[in-house]
Design an enzyme around this catalytic site. Sequence first.
Site, PDB file in Angstrom:
ATOM      1  CG  LEU A 242     -52.710   5.985  26.684  1.00 10.96           C
ATOM      2  CD1 LEU A 242     -53.088   5.446  25.311  1.00 10.96           C
ATOM      3  CD2 LEU A 242     -53.917   5.960  27.604  1.00 10.96           C
ATOM      4  CG  ASP A 243     -50.150   2.424  32.664  1.00 12.15           C
ATOM      5  OD1 ASP A 243     -49.504   3.443  32.944  1.00 12.15           O
ATOM      6  OD2 ASP A 243     -50.980   1.894  33.425  1.00 12.15           O
TER       7      ASP A 243
END
Length: 150
Positions: A43-44
């Site tokens: 996930l960013d």
Amino acid sequence: MIVLDKPAGLAVQGGSGTLRHVDGMLDALRFDASERPRLVHRLDRDTSGVLVLARHARAAAALTGAFRDRSTDKLYWAITAGAPSHDRGRINLPLAKVPGRDGERVRVDRSNGKVALTDFAVLEKIGDQAAWLAMWPRTVRPPIEIHLQN
């Protein structure tokens, strides 16, 4: 598998200048296992959400395959400033990581971005001031266009 609630602001993997990240903390999640847990997706840093880890190599292969083969369905929720004019739709715009005042950010970049396709549905609206959306990111890379459906 291990499922984590990753907060926004915590990187999944290290990089230049990133000292605190999930990958660097995986030994603490070993528990009684002989193997270190493995990341199967990312996930960013600025995205909060569910992060899935595999407890061993066999689980990592199965989970990685599920993400690669798209047999998993990712669902994101977002609260927006302003509300879409349609209750359902598809957003198809080129996105790229670009440097910003507070570090790297993802932005629409028509010259260097990769096309990103996301379907959405409005769950609630507060007039045209705000909306709560369900969003399903897709990984196909079609030509740039926006399709909105009622």
